[in-house]
Design an enzyme around this catalytic site. Structure first.
Site, PDB file in Angstrom:
ATOM      1  N   GLY A  69       0.781  -1.236   0.000  1.00 27.29           N
ATOM      2  CA  GLY A  69       0.000   0.000   0.000  1.00 27.29           C
ATOM      3  C   GLY A  69       0.813   1.287   0.000  1.00 27.29           C
ATOM      4  CB  THR A  98      -7.306  -8.852  14.560  1.00 25.09           C
ATOM      5  OG1 THR A  98      -7.538  -9.822  15.569  1.00 25.09           O
ATOM      6  CG2 THR A  98      -8.552  -8.012  14.358  1.00 25.09           C
ATOM      7  CB  CYS A 134      21.639   4.243   2.812  1.00 31.36           C
ATOM      8  SG  CYS A 134      20.058   4.497   2.041  1.00 31.36           S
TER       9      CYS A 134
END
Ligand SMILES: *Cc1c(COP(=O)(O)O)cnc(C)c1O
Length: 395
Positions: A200, A237, A324
């Site tokens: 997302g 959940t 990094c």
């Protein structure tokens, strides 16, 4: 001026995504597994999100499993295919040298368990060759896992061709599409993809939520054991708010894909055109097969880390594209995979832009980078040797 040019690392949460998640953080906090109607509201939201995500990928809603992000989805896809293969005596896994560490480290874990891993070359242009894949496939190959678009250099792989070949050879094909989802069209059916990972936060949803697409018939192994959520394949959940936000953000990104690309490309092309005027610089990866927003370049004689710190002073968020995060001084495995010498790979810069960037911001980058590169070169002993001819230019 503040310029966020690190969209390949993460993106801001869009208004659409925020609006979609807020009800589940406030009034609608029910547990989707509860039997009362208050919980069922959350269950309905999950189902709706599953349908939305499936539609964006041309999958069936029952083929979508929500996860904590791209890394978890990659882990589960790879481990599942490996376990399935091992049961049939197949213990060979194929991937590429420049995958994300979520893929590479999972493969090394399996290697320690006795699997054999072949990592394909990605050549100077950062694109896998189908012939190389054909040559690597064996009778005992249990999985091919190849990313859609690379997160450091932005090159896009011939996914449909790879999918067709794997389907023909009946080998499961997993695709890490974290950098492509919401930015390029993905059709898991047309591309013959068996498993696919998305995240997302790479397309304006919050961090910590992703999805694994697994074609009907793929047998998944649990990474997280517990309750029977996600049809028993991923316990815990559900992150209802995050999942709702991800579905909304993916839908929005897919609906606006053409318009976003049309906005991003001129900005990216200007960056490439202007920054390549810097002497002894190099564009990394093929421009022909490329996601819209990612620019990766090297500047000889400087350290990428110093460049980033000075860009930060000028309000520009960028990345060296290297590992990094660990504070390690090793150059990026991606840049080494496309054949750059260590010295050159150290002087890398990744700018990843999105539809929220403006041409004014691009101009600020174009004004700043050449100045910073000149300044750093003026203090660089390596550059001094290059100028004096005591060291050979590599780019
Ligand atoms: C960001 C990224 C991941 C990891 O996703 P998370 O959601 O941060 O775990 C995996 N693969 C690629 C190509 C990525 O860019």
């Amino acid at each position: 001026m503040f310029v966020y040019a690190d969209n390949a690392a993460t993106t801001s949460v869009s208004k659409t995504a925020l609006d979609a998640m807020l009800p589940f953080l406030t009034e609608q906090y029910g547990n989707p597994s509860s039997l009362y109607s208050f919980g069922q509201k959350a269950q309905e939201a999950l189902q709706e999100a599953r349908e939305t995500v499936a539609k964006c990928l041309n999958a069936d809603p029952r083929e979508i499993y929500f996860t904590s992000g791209g890394s978890e989805a990659d882990n589960q896809a790879i481990v599942s295919a490996a376990r399935l293969g091992a049961r049939k005596g197949k213990k060979h896994l194929i991937s590429t040298k420049f995958e994300h560490h979520a893929v590479l480290h999972t493969l090394s874990k399996l290697e320690k368990e006795g699997f054999e891993v072949t990592l394909l070359d990605v050549h100077e242009d950062g694109v896998v060759r189908l012939e190389d894949l054909k040559a690597a496939i064996r009778e005992d190959t249990a999985l091919v896992t190849i990313m859609f678009a690379n997160n450091e250099i932005g090159t896009v792989q011939p996914i449909a061709e790879i999918g067709a070949l794997c389907r023909e050879k009946k080998i499961p094909f997993h695709c890490d599409a974290v950098q492509a989802a919401g930015h390029m069209p993905i059709d898991v059916k047309a591309m013959n993809i068996d498993m696919l990972a998305i995240s997302g936060h790479k397309f304006h949803a919050p961090k910590g939520v992703g999805a694994l697409y697994a074609r009907k018939g793929m047998v998944l192994t649990n990474i997280i054991e517990g309750g029977a959520q996600e049809r028993g394949k991923r316990a815990g959940t559900e992150n209802v708010a995050g999942i709702a936000a991800m579905a909304a953000a993916l839908q929005e990104s897919c609906a606006n894909m053409e318009a976003n690309t049309a906005k991003i490309l001129p900005m990216r092309d200007k960056l490439f055109a202007e920054l390549s005027k810097i002497p002894h610089s190099k564009i990394n990866g093929s421009l022909e097969h490329h996601v819209p927003g990612t620019v990766n370049m090297c500047f000889e004689g400087i350290e990428g880390e110093s460049l980033l710190l000075m860009l930060d002073d000028a309000g520009i968020c960028a990345s060296s594209g290297s590992a990094c995060t660990s504070g390690s001084l090793d150059p990026s495995h991606v840049l080494l995979a496309i054949g750059l010498p260590h010295e050159v790979a150290h002087g890398s810069l990744r700018l990843s832009i999105g539809e929220y960037n403006t041409m004014e911001q691009i101009d600020h980058i174009i004004e700043t980078v050449p100045k910073v590169v000149s300044y750093l070169r003026s203090m660089s002993p390596v550059w001094d040797e290059l100028v004096k001819g005591e060291r050979k230019h590599l780019i």
